[in-house]
Structure formats: structure tokens, C-alpha cells
Design a protein around this motif. Structure first.
Motif, PDB file in Angstrom:
ATOM      1  N   ASP A  58      19.081  -0.868 -14.884  1.00  0.00           N
ATOM      2  CA  ASP A  58      18.210  -1.982 -15.276  1.00  0.00           C
ATOM      3  C   ASP A  58      17.071  -2.260 -14.305  1.00  0.00           C
ATOM      4  N   ALA A  59      16.654  -1.271 -13.539  1.00  0.00           N
ATOM      5  CA  ALA A  59      15.517  -1.452 -12.635  1.00  0.00           C
ATOM      6  C   ALA A  59      14.270  -1.784 -13.457  1.00  0.00           C
ATOM      7  N   VAL A  60      13.375  -2.560 -12.886  1.00  0.00           N
ATOM      8  CA  VAL A  60      12.147  -2.990 -13.559  1.00  0.00           C
ATOM      9  C   VAL A  60      10.977  -2.145 -13.070  1.00  0.00           C
ATOM     10  N   HIS A  61      10.294  -1.505 -14.003  1.00  0.00           N
ATOM     11  CA  HIS A  61       9.124  -0.692 -13.651  1.00  0.00           C
ATOM     12  C   HIS A  61       8.002  -1.630 -13.220  1.00  0.00           C
ATOM     13  N   ARG A  62       7.475  -1.423 -12.021  1.00  0.00           N
ATOM     14  CA  ARG A  62       6.432  -2.297 -11.491  1.00  0.00           C
ATOM     15  C   ARG A  62       5.036  -1.718 -11.639  1.00  0.00           C
ATOM     16  N   GLY A  63       4.945  -0.422 -11.872  1.00  0.00           N
ATOM     17  CA  GLY A  63       3.631   0.181 -12.023  1.00  0.00           C
ATOM     18  C   GLY A  63       3.432   1.341 -11.073  1.00  0.00           C
ATOM     19  N   ILE A  64       2.182   1.624 -10.786  1.00  0.00           N
ATOM     20  CA  ILE A  64       1.837   2.756  -9.933  1.00  0.00           C
ATOM     21  C   ILE A  64       1.120   2.248  -8.689  1.00  0.00           C
ATOM     22  N   VAL A  65       1.569   2.735  -7.544  1.00  0.00           N
ATOM     23  CA  VAL A  65       0.885   2.451  -6.288  1.00  0.00           C
ATOM     24  C   VAL A  65      -0.004   3.664  -6.009  1.00  0.00           C
ATOM     25  N   ALA A  66      -1.294   3.430  -5.997  1.00  0.00           N
ATOM     26  CA  ALA A  66      -2.256   4.522  -5.830  1.00  0.00           C
ATOM     27  C   ALA A  66      -2.343   4.963  -4.381  1.00  0.00           C
TER      28      ALA A  66
ATOM     29  N   ALA B 110       0.849  -1.184   0.000  1.00  0.00           N
ATOM     30  CA  ALA B 110       0.000   0.000   0.000  1.00  0.00           C
ATOM     31  C   ALA B 110       0.891   1.242   0.000  1.00  0.00           C
ATOM     32  N   ARG B 111       0.358   2.354  -0.460  1.00  0.00           N
ATOM     33  CA  ARG B 111       1.135   3.602  -0.558  1.00  0.00           C
ATOM     34  C   ARG B 111       1.730   4.017   0.790  1.00  0.00           C
ATOM     35  N   ASP B 112       0.972   3.861   1.856  1.00  0.00           N
ATOM     36  CA  ASP B 112       1.464   4.300   3.169  1.00  0.00           C
ATOM     37  C   ASP B 112       2.508   3.359   3.773  1.00  0.00           C
ATOM     38  N   GLN B 113       2.797   2.244   3.117  1.00  0.00           N
ATOM     39  CA  GLN B 113       3.822   1.317   3.595  1.00  0.00           C
ATOM     40  C   GLN B 113       5.162   1.510   2.889  1.00  0.00           C
ATOM     41  N   LEU B 114       5.226   2.422   1.925  1.00  0.00           N
ATOM     42  CA  LEU B 114       6.466   2.664   1.198  1.00  0.00           C
ATOM     43  C   LEU B 114       7.383   3.594   1.987  1.00  0.00           C
TER      44      LEU B 114
ATOM     45  N   SER C 224      -0.202   9.161  -5.509  1.00  0.00           N
ATOM     46  CA  SER C 224       0.221   7.965  -6.227  1.00  0.00           C
ATOM     47  C   SER C 224       1.662   8.120  -6.691  1.00  0.00           C
ATOM     48  N   VAL C 225       2.398   7.005  -6.715  1.00  0.00           N
ATOM     49  CA  VAL C 225       3.804   7.025  -7.122  1.00  0.00           C
ATOM     50  C   VAL C 225       4.104   5.837  -8.029  1.00  0.00           C
ATOM     51  N   GLU C 226       5.085   6.036  -8.914  1.00  0.00           N
ATOM     52  CA  GLU C 226       5.594   4.930  -9.722  1.00  0.00           C
ATOM     53  C   GLU C 226       6.606   4.178  -8.873  1.00  0.00           C
ATOM     54  N   VAL C 227       6.590   2.844  -8.954  1.00  0.00           N
ATOM     55  CA  VAL C 227       7.533   2.046  -8.174  1.00  0.00           C
ATOM     56  C   VAL C 227       8.347   1.139  -9.087  1.00  0.00           C
TER      57      VAL C 227
END
Length: 67
Positions: free
Chosen positions: A38-46, A14-18, A55-58
Motif C-alpha cells: 500500500d505504498a503511495v506513489h509520490r511522483g518523480i524526483v528529477a 532533491a535527487r542527491d539527498q535520496l 530521475s527516479v520514482e519515489v
């Protein structure tokens, strides 16, 4: 027996756990190690705080770095 999950396959928190580093894309979203190339884009944490979108990209470690 301990089973490990590759960072690129781990569920997104969850966003508040980052941590700040994870939310800024500087650390792996799964293992919290510092990211380099070479980091792998995982998506967006809303996330949101009131009417503000937090929201952030992780990103995660590349597959060969998972240990």
C-alpha cells in the motif's frame, strides 16, 4: 509544540539527498522506513549527471502507517 507532516504530504527532497533505498523505491521518501504494501506513489524526483538522466520514482508510507 511539535507538528508532524504525513509522509504522503511531506515535500520531496532533491535527487542527491535520496538514499539508495529511497531511490530504488524500497524506503519511504519522507521517513526512510522500509516500504511493504500500500505504498503511495509520490511522483518523480528529477536528476541528471551530465547527459545522463538519473530521475527516479519515489514512494511514501500509506496514510495509516504515518505516526
Amino acid at each position: 509544540m511539535t507538528q508532524t507532516i504525513a509522509c504522503a504530504a511531506a515535500p520531496l527532497p532533491a535527487r542527491d539527498q535520496l538514499t539508495w533505498e529511497q531511490a530504488q523505491g524500497r524506503a519511504c521518501v519522507a521517513c526512510r522506513r522500509q516500504l511493504t504494501t500500500d505504498a503511495v506513489h509520490r511522483g518523480i524526483v528529477a536528476g541528471s549527471q551530465g547527459c545522463h538522466d538519473t530521475s527516479v520514482e519515489v514512494w511514501s508510507c500509506p496514510p495509516e502507517a504515518d505516526q
